[in-house]
Design a protein around this motif. Structure first.
Motif, short mmCIF file in Angstrom:
data_model
loop_
_atom_site.label_atom_id
_atom_site.label_comp_id
_atom_site.label_asym_id
_atom_site.label_seq_id
_atom_site.Cartn_x
_atom_site.Cartn_y
_atom_site.Cartn_z
N ALA A 75 0.83 -1.20 0.00
CA ALA A 75 0.00 0.00 0.00
C ALA A 75 0.87 1.26 0.00
CB ALA A 75 -0.93 0.00 1.21
N ALA A 76 1.94 1.24 0.78
CA ALA A 76 2.85 2.39 0.82
C ALA A 76 3.54 2.58 -0.53
CB ALA A 76 3.89 2.22 1.92
N ASP A 77 3.92 1.48 -1.18
CA ASP A 77 4.54 1.57 -2.50
C ASP A 77 3.57 2.13 -3.52
OD1 ASP A 77 6.86 0.52 -1.44
OD2 ASP A 77 6.55 -1.51 -2.24
N ASP A 78 2.30 1.73 -3.43
CA ASP A 78 1.29 2.25 -4.35
C ASP A 78 1.11 3.76 -4.16
OD1 ASP A 78 0.89 -0.21 -5.45
OD2 ASP A 78 -0.97 -0.63 -4.36
N LYS A 79 1.07 4.20 -2.90
CA LYS A 79 0.91 5.63 -2.63
C LYS A 79 2.11 6.41 -3.14
CE LYS A 79 -2.13 5.20 1.36
NZ LYS A 79 -2.27 5.39 2.79
N THR A 80 3.31 5.86 -2.96
CA THR A 80 4.53 6.52 -3.43
C THR A 80 4.50 6.62 -4.95
OG1 THR A 80 5.73 5.61 -1.56
CG2 THR A 80 7.04 6.43 -3.39
N ALA A 81 4.09 5.54 -5.61
CA ALA A 81 4.05 5.55 -7.07
C ALA A 81 3.01 6.56 -7.57
CB ALA A 81 3.72 4.15 -7.59
N LYS A 114 -8.26 5.24 -38.76
CA LYS A 114 -8.42 5.69 -37.37
C LYS A 114 -8.07 4.56 -36.43
CE LYS A 114 -10.91 9.51 -38.41
NZ LYS A 114 -10.79 10.82 -37.99
N ARG A 115 -7.41 4.92 -35.35
CA ARG A 115 -7.09 3.94 -34.32
C ARG A 115 -8.09 4.05 -33.18
NH1 ARG A 115 -0.59 4.16 -33.38
NH2 ARG A 115 0.00 3.60 -35.50
N LYS A 116 -8.41 2.90 -32.64
CA LYS A 116 -9.30 2.90 -31.48
C LYS A 116 -8.48 3.19 -30.24
CE LYS A 116 -12.63 -0.46 -33.18
NZ LYS A 116 -13.27 -1.74 -32.91
N LYS A 117 -9.12 3.85 -29.30
CA LYS A 117 -8.44 4.11 -28.03
C LYS A 117 -8.37 2.81 -27.24
CE LYS A 117 -9.76 8.91 -27.36
NZ LYS A 117 -10.44 9.84 -26.46
N PRO A 118 -7.24 2.57 -26.58
CA PRO A 118 -7.17 1.35 -25.75
C PRO A 118 -8.12 1.47 -24.57
CG PRO A 118 -5.23 2.70 -25.41
CD PRO A 118 -6.02 3.32 -26.53
N PRO A 119 -8.65 0.36 -24.10
CA PRO A 119 -9.54 0.43 -22.94
C PRO A 119 -8.78 0.92 -21.71
CG PRO A 119 -8.99 -1.85 -23.44
CD PRO A 119 -8.43 -1.00 -24.54
N PRO A 120 -9.45 1.60 -20.80
CA PRO A 120 -8.76 2.10 -19.60
C PRO A 120 -8.23 0.95 -18.76
CG PRO A 120 -11.13 2.33 -19.36
CD PRO A 120 -10.87 1.89 -20.77
N LYS A 121 -7.09 1.19 -18.13
CA LYS A 121 -6.48 0.16 -17.28
C LYS A 121 -7.31 0.00 -16.01
CE LYS A 121 -1.79 0.94 -18.84
NZ LYS A 121 -0.43 1.30 -18.45
N ARG A 122 -7.46 -1.25 -15.62
CA ARG A 122 -8.21 -1.55 -14.40
C ARG A 122 -7.23 -1.79 -13.26
NH1 ARG A 122 -12.90 -5.76 -16.23
NH2 ARG A 122 -13.92 -4.40 -17.74
N LYS A 123 -7.62 -1.32 -12.11
CA LYS A 123 -6.79 -1.57 -10.92
C LYS A 123 -7.14 -2.93 -10.37
CE LYS A 123 -6.07 3.15 -9.36
NZ LYS A 123 -6.21 4.07 -8.23
N ALA A 124 -6.13 -3.60 -9.85
CA ALA A 124 -6.37 -4.90 -9.22
C ALA A 124 -7.16 -4.70 -7.94
CB ALA A 124 -5.04 -5.58 -8.91
N PRO A 125 -8.11 -5.59 -7.66
CA PRO A 125 -8.87 -5.43 -6.42
C PRO A 125 -7.96 -5.62 -5.21
CG PRO A 125 -9.39 -7.53 -7.46
CD PRO A 125 -8.51 -6.76 -8.41
N ALA A 126 -8.25 -4.90 -4.17
CA ALA A 126 -7.44 -4.99 -2.95
C ALA A 126 -7.68 -6.34 -2.29
CB ALA A 126 -7.81 -3.87 -1.99
#
Length: 150
Positions: A75-81, A114-126
């Motif tokens: 969690a601390a690494d995620d906040k730092t990133a 035309k290029r399609k936009k990539p789907p948004p990245k999903r966060k891994a569930p906690a």
């Protein structure tokens, strides 16, 4: 009437053994390993079920503490990133190349496919947190099974 494993076939495994495994050092190492296992068995037989239960609970508590510390570090690494990502958002990045002009003779009159936009990245569930209402120190071992009467 030959019993299984006693005929000429029963000793084939000896003939296929590598010669280096038939050394005195190997025999001594196997004997030492056997003595260590016998000592471990004697210690286990001398330990009561309650002591085994308490030892297992202590190991579970230690593992749980390590797991919680690992979650806190993640969690601390995620906040730092995330903080570093926000700090970089204000800085100008490298400039992108400007699109090339398209000739009117081009197969693509509208400037290319035309290029399609990539789907948004999903966060891994906690990871789910362990229940906070369990206190392993107060856990009581199960009662021993009743002794069989003869």
């Amino acid at each position: 009437a030959d019993q299984p494993g006693t005929g000429a076939r029963g000793y084939d495994y000896l003939l296929s053994m590598p010669l280096w495994s038939l050394t005195r050092e190997r025999v001594e190492a196997l004997r030492a390993e056997c003595e260590a296992k016998e000592a471990e068995l004697a210690a286990l037989v001398a330990t009561s079920p309650v002591q085994l239960w308490e030892r297992d609970l202590a190991a579970v508590e230690e593992g749980l503490t390590d797991w919680e510390a690992e979650l806190d570090r993640a969690a601390a690494d995620d906040k730092t990133a995330q903080a570093k990502g926000k700090a970089r958002a204000g800085k100008p990045g490298p400039k992108k190349a400007e699109p090339m002009e398209v000739d009117s003779d081009s197969d693509y009159a509208d400037g290319g496919p035309k290029r399609k936009k990539p789907p948004p990245k999903r966060k891994a569930p906690a990871a789910p947190a362990p229940p906070a209402d369990i206190d392993f120190a107060e856990a009581v071992p199960p009662p021993p099974p009743p002794a069989a009467q003869r």
